[in-house]
Design an enzyme around this catalytic site. Structure first.
Site, PDB file in Angstrom:
ATOM      1  CE  LYS A   1     -38.566  14.872 -31.727  1.00  0.00           C
ATOM      2  NZ  LYS A   1     -37.309  15.602 -31.960  1.00  0.00           N
TER       3      LYS A   1
ATOM      4  NE  ARG B   1     -38.769  24.993 -33.962  1.00  0.00           N
ATOM      5  CZ  ARG B   1     -38.865  23.744 -33.488  1.00  0.00           C
ATOM      6  NH1 ARG B   1     -39.735  22.911 -33.992  1.00  0.00           N
ATOM      7  NH2 ARG B   1     -38.081  23.326 -32.521  1.00  0.00           N
TER       8      ARG B   1
ATOM      9  NE  ARG C   1     -39.635  25.393 -29.319  1.00  0.00           N
ATOM     10  CZ  ARG C   1     -39.610  24.112 -29.653  1.00  0.00           C
ATOM     11  NH1 ARG C   1     -40.485  23.633 -30.500  1.00  0.00           N
ATOM     12  NH2 ARG C   1     -38.688  23.309 -29.138  1.00  0.00           N
TER      13      ARG C   1
ATOM     14  NE  ARG D   1     -36.548  15.319 -26.253  1.00  0.00           N
ATOM     15  CZ  ARG D   1     -37.418  15.939 -27.048  1.00  0.00           C
ATOM     16  NH1 ARG D   1     -38.689  15.670 -26.991  1.00  0.00           N
ATOM     17  NH2 ARG D   1     -36.999  16.837 -27.910  1.00  0.00           N
TER      18      ARG D   1
ATOM     19  NE  ARG E   1     -33.895  22.077 -28.314  1.00  0.00           N
ATOM     20  CZ  ARG E   1     -34.609  22.697 -29.268  1.00  0.00           C
ATOM     21  NH1 ARG E   1     -34.359  23.958 -29.561  1.00  0.00           N
ATOM     22  NH2 ARG E   1     -35.566  22.053 -29.882  1.00  0.00           N
TER      23      ARG E   1
END
Ligand code: B4P
Length: 193
Positions: free
Chosen positions: A14, A128, A134, A89, A146
């Site tokens: 996204k 990532r 993060r 969401r 998640r």
């Protein structure tokens, strides 16, 4: 206004595709993930509260993100359209977004749903996590949490917009430019309709 939602599980591309789409179509990019991370970086009360949920891989409460989107819409009266990334969401967020847009005589024109396998999502996010700093990307159990949140709460967003015939599924695996072309074609088709 032309408004689109880029939809998909965490790690589906996204954020990656939004960067390219906003440039191509001149849309204002609104990412609730980016807005929340900016609140965290600035150590605001909202950010510190949101961090507790994000670090566990859970969704931040609806009223917090809906309030952020409401402010962002009000702050961009000249926008020729919005690209919503990571929002809505939940079904409640979808209904709230439709009601907010109606105040501007606008609506969602298309929901582009990126389709990516779970193993590919986990691989991308762990990768990532090596460089992003993060905390929600660094542990596999948080990444899986998640994805579980996505299945239990977020997939309902596609069902909600499907009843209005607004969802277009797009293959989210392959190289970034190839996927961008599929998204571009789907948008241009909707714009021409
Ligand atoms: P987000 O910031 O929305 O993050 P995301 O789902 O992790 O990312 P995205 O899907 O954009 O990542 P991308 O694939 O581009 O949310 C983070 C957290 O914030 C949520 O868990 C939640 O707690 C909270 N939150 C945000 N919005 C909320 C809301 N509305 N309500 C409640 N809570 C909310 O990138 C992933 C990786 O894949 C990158 O490294 C990228 O380089 C790579 N990649 C992308 N495309 C690829 C491709 N084609 N091939 C290979 N790799 C690719």
């Amino acid at each position: 206004m032309f408004n689109l939602i880029l939809f998909g599980p965490p790690g589906s591309g996204k954020g990656t595709q939004s960067e390219k789409l906003m440039t191509r179509f001149g849309l204002k990019h609104l990412s609730t993930g980016d807005l929340l991370r900016s609140e965290i970086a600035n150590q605001t009360v909202l950010g510190l509260e949101a961090k507790k949920f994000m670090d566990q891989g859970q969704l931040v409460p609806d009223e917090v993100v809906i309030g952020m989107i409401q402010s962002a819409l009000a702050a961009n009266p000249q926008a020729k359209g919005f690209l919503f990334d990571g929002f809505p969401r939940t079904k409640a967020q979808s209904e709230a977004l439709d009601a907010l847009l109606a105040q501007y005589d606008a609506a969602i024109n298309v929901v582009l749903a990126l389709d990516v396998s779970e193993e590919e999502l986990v691989k991308r996010l762990l990768n990532r996590g090596l460089t992003s700093g993060r905390s929600d990307d660094s542990k596999e159990d948080v990444i899986r949490a998640r994805i579980t949140e996505y299945h239990s709460k977020t997939s309902a967003v596609a069902d909600y917009y499907q009843q209005f015939g607004k969802v277009v599924k797009v293959k989210g695996e392959g190289n970034v430019d190839e996927i961008f072309e599929l998204l571009r074609e789907a948008i241009e088709k909707k714009q021409a309709a």
